[in-house]
Scaffold this motif. Structure first.
Motif, PDB file in Angstrom:
ATOM      1  N   PHE A   1      44.239  68.967  29.161  1.00 44.74           N
ATOM      2  CA  PHE A   1      44.823  69.654  28.015  1.00 44.74           C
ATOM      3  C   PHE A   1      44.892  68.714  26.811  1.00 44.74           C
ATOM      4  O   PHE A   1      45.969  68.308  26.374  1.00 44.74           O
ATOM      5  CB  PHE A   1      46.244  70.156  28.343  1.00 44.74           C
ATOM      6  N   PRO A   2      43.737  68.358  26.235  1.00 47.15           N
ATOM      7  CA  PRO A   2      43.747  67.420  25.110  1.00 47.15           C
ATOM      8  C   PRO A   2      44.567  67.929  23.916  1.00 47.15           C
ATOM      9  O   PRO A   2      45.102  67.121  23.152  1.00 47.15           O
ATOM     10  CB  PRO A   2      42.274  67.262  24.755  1.00 47.15           C
ATOM     11  N   GLN A   3      44.697  69.233  23.781  1.00 50.23           N
ATOM     12  CA  GLN A   3      45.456  69.792  22.672  1.00 50.23           C
ATOM     13  C   GLN A   3      46.954  69.483  22.789  1.00 50.23           C
ATOM     14  O   GLN A   3      47.679  69.536  21.798  1.00 50.23           O
ATOM     15  CB  GLN A   3      45.221  71.322  22.549  1.00 50.23           C
ATOM     16  N   HIS A   4      47.438  69.124  24.001  1.00 48.97           N
ATOM     17  CA  HIS A   4      48.859  68.807  24.209  1.00 48.97           C
ATOM     18  C   HIS A   4      49.105  67.296  24.325  1.00 48.97           C
ATOM     19  O   HIS A   4      50.250  66.870  24.480  1.00 48.97           O
ATOM     20  CB  HIS A   4      49.386  69.477  25.482  1.00 48.97           C
ATOM     21  N   ALA A   5      48.058  66.495  24.237  1.00 48.71           N
ATOM     22  CA  ALA A   5      48.181  65.046  24.470  1.00 48.71           C
ATOM     23  C   ALA A   5      49.159  64.398  23.496  1.00 48.71           C
ATOM     24  O   ALA A   5      50.015  63.597  23.893  1.00 48.71           O
ATOM     25  CB  ALA A   5      46.815  64.380  24.384  1.00 48.71           C
ATOM     26  N   LYS A   6      49.056  64.738  22.205  1.00 51.27           N
ATOM     27  CA  LYS A   6      49.945  64.115  21.217  1.00 51.27           C
ATOM     28  C   LYS A   6      51.390  64.495  21.494  1.00 51.27           C
ATOM     29  O   LYS A   6      52.280  63.629  21.460  1.00 51.27           O
ATOM     30  CB  LYS A   6      49.538  64.517  19.799  1.00 51.27           C
ATOM     31  N   GLU A   7      51.655  65.763  21.789  1.00 52.14           N
ATOM     32  CA  GLU A   7      53.022  66.200  22.071  1.00 52.14           C
ATOM     33  C   GLU A   7      53.577  65.492  23.305  1.00 52.14           C
ATOM     34  O   GLU A   7      54.712  65.009  23.302  1.00 52.14           O
ATOM     35  CB  GLU A   7      53.069  67.720  22.273  1.00 52.14           C
ATOM     36  N   LEU A   8      52.786  65.403  24.373  1.00 44.54           N
ATOM     37  CA  LEU A   8      53.233  64.729  25.592  1.00 44.54           C
ATOM     38  C   LEU A   8      53.540  63.260  25.304  1.00 44.54           C
ATOM     39  O   LEU A   8      54.605  62.754  25.674  1.00 44.54           O
ATOM     40  CB  LEU A   8      52.167  64.839  26.698  1.00 44.54           C
ATOM     41  N   ASN A   9      52.628  62.594  24.647  1.00 47.10           N
ATOM     42  CA  ASN A   9      52.829  61.169  24.358  1.00 47.10           C
ATOM     43  C   ASN A   9      54.040  60.946  23.448  1.00 47.10           C
ATOM     44  O   ASN A   9      54.807  60.009  23.647  1.00 47.10           O
ATOM     45  CB  ASN A   9      51.564  60.558  23.765  1.00 47.10           C
ATOM     46  N   ASP A  10      54.221  61.825  22.437  1.00 46.51           N
ATOM     47  CA  ASP A  10      55.379  61.703  21.548  1.00 46.51           C
ATOM     48  C   ASP A  10      56.689  61.893  22.323  1.00 46.51           C
ATOM     49  O   ASP A  10      57.658  61.163  22.104  1.00 46.51           O
ATOM     50  CB  ASP A  10      55.311  62.720  20.405  1.00 46.51           C
ATOM     51  N   ARG A  11      56.720  62.856  23.232  1.00 49.48           N
ATOM     52  CA  ARG A  11      57.934  63.087  24.028  1.00 49.48           C
ATOM     53  C   ARG A  11      58.233  61.886  24.933  1.00 49.48           C
ATOM     54  O   ARG A  11      59.387  61.498  25.086  1.00 49.48           O
ATOM     55  CB  ARG A  11      57.785  64.340  24.891  1.00 49.48           C
ATOM     56  N   ILE A  12      57.198  61.325  25.526  1.00 47.38           N
ATOM     57  CA  ILE A  12      57.396  60.145  26.387  1.00 47.38           C
ATOM     58  C   ILE A  12      57.948  58.991  25.559  1.00 47.38           C
ATOM     59  O   ILE A  12      58.894  58.320  25.965  1.00 47.38           O
ATOM     60  CB  ILE A  12      56.087  59.759  27.101  1.00 47.38           C
ATOM     61  N   VAL A  13      57.387  58.779  24.365  1.00 47.51           N
ATOM     62  CA  VAL A  13      57.862  57.697  23.496  1.00 47.51           C
ATOM     63  C   VAL A  13      59.329  57.917  23.130  1.00 47.51           C
ATOM     64  O   VAL A  13      60.148  56.990  23.210  1.00 47.51           O
ATOM     65  CB  VAL A  13      56.984  57.574  22.230  1.00 47.51           C
ATOM     66  N   ARG A  14      59.693  59.156  22.739  1.00 49.52           N
ATOM     67  CA  ARG A  14      61.088  59.444  22.381  1.00 49.52           C
ATOM     68  C   ARG A  14      62.018  59.239  23.577  1.00 49.52           C
ATOM     69  O   ARG A  14      63.090  58.639  23.448  1.00 49.52           O
ATOM     70  CB  ARG A  14      61.222  60.870  21.840  1.00 49.52           C
ATOM     71  N   ALA A  15      61.616  59.719  24.720  1.00 44.47           N
ATOM     72  CA  ALA A  15      62.461  59.590  25.918  1.00 44.47           C
ATOM     73  C   ALA A  15      62.644  58.124  26.318  1.00 44.47           C
ATOM     74  O   ALA A  15      63.754  57.689  26.649  1.00 44.47           O
ATOM     75  CB  ALA A  15      61.854  60.380  27.079  1.00 44.47           C
ATOM     76  N   LEU A  16      61.561  57.358  26.264  1.00 43.91           N
ATOM     77  CA  LEU A  16      61.667  55.936  26.601  1.00 43.91           C
ATOM     78  C   LEU A  16      62.486  55.172  25.564  1.00 43.91           C
ATOM     79  O   LEU A  16      63.258  54.272  25.908  1.00 43.91           O
ATOM     80  CB  LEU A  16      60.274  55.313  26.752  1.00 43.91           C
TER      81      LEU A  16
END
Length: 190
Positions: free
Chosen positions: A134-149
């Motif tokens: 799902f390359p279209q969701h990659a930025k959202e997933l990565n941004d959420r991981i960064v915020r959570a971490l």
């Protein structure tokens, strides 16, 4: 002639147990643990074996040394996490016990770290797979991981110790070299 009654002259004997060994053990264990004579007296009293700082000092250093009664010997053994035989035996092997305990703890933590690194690697593999599907969701997933971490780091404080802490120990570096050498020896030749 042996020191033990009833022991044949050439038979192996158990280490001699003595009050002198116990007095020396009190000092060695107390110093190893970084306790003052007062701290040891408090711990003995808390364990149900009332003792004052002066008594500890007289056991360790008095001339003549203060005798240790059986109840106190049992108390010292409990406070120092020793068997009664270890407490009364020659004090030289004391460091072996501590070295063994520390080695076991380091190995256990290292295994835990390796398991943790392996499971962390698995979850990042899952993130990579998700991003590939799902390359279209990659930025959202990565941004959420960064915020959570980031939030977790803010809550817990910065990480001050790297998993590479093991490299600061010469024994670890040597063990790593030996493992790599053994792996190299096991590699089939082509």
């Amino acid at each position: 002639m042996t020191d033990q009654p009833g022991q044949p002259e050439n038979s192996p004997t158990a280490p001699a147990l003595s009050e002198e060994h116990a007095a020396e053990r009190v000092r060695l264990e107390r110093e190893y643990l970084g306790w003052s004579t007062g701290e040891l007296a408090k711990r003995m009293t808390a364990a149900g074996y009332p003792m004052n700082q002066s008594s500890v000092w007289r056991i360790e250093s008095g001339e003549p040394r203060r005798r240790i009664n059986l109840d106190e010997a049992i108390g010292f053994a409990k406070v120092f996490s020793l068997t009664l035989e270890e407490f009364l035996g020659p004090p030289e092997p004391s460091s072996d016990k501590h070295i063994s305990q520390l080695t076991t703890e380091v190995v256990a933590r290292y295994r835990f770290l390796l398991d943790l690194l392996q499971s962390t690697n698995s979850v990042f593999d899952a993130v990579d797979q998700y991003n590939a599907i799902f390359p279209q969701h990659a930025k959202e997933l990565n941004d959420r991981i960064v915020r959570a971490l980031s939030e977790e780091s803010r809550r817990r404080g910065p990480v001050r110790v790297s998993p590479l802490i093991f490299f600061r120990f010469p024994a670890f570096a040597e063990a790593k070299r030996q493992a790599e050498r053994l792996q190299g020896d096991a590699t089939p030749e082509v």
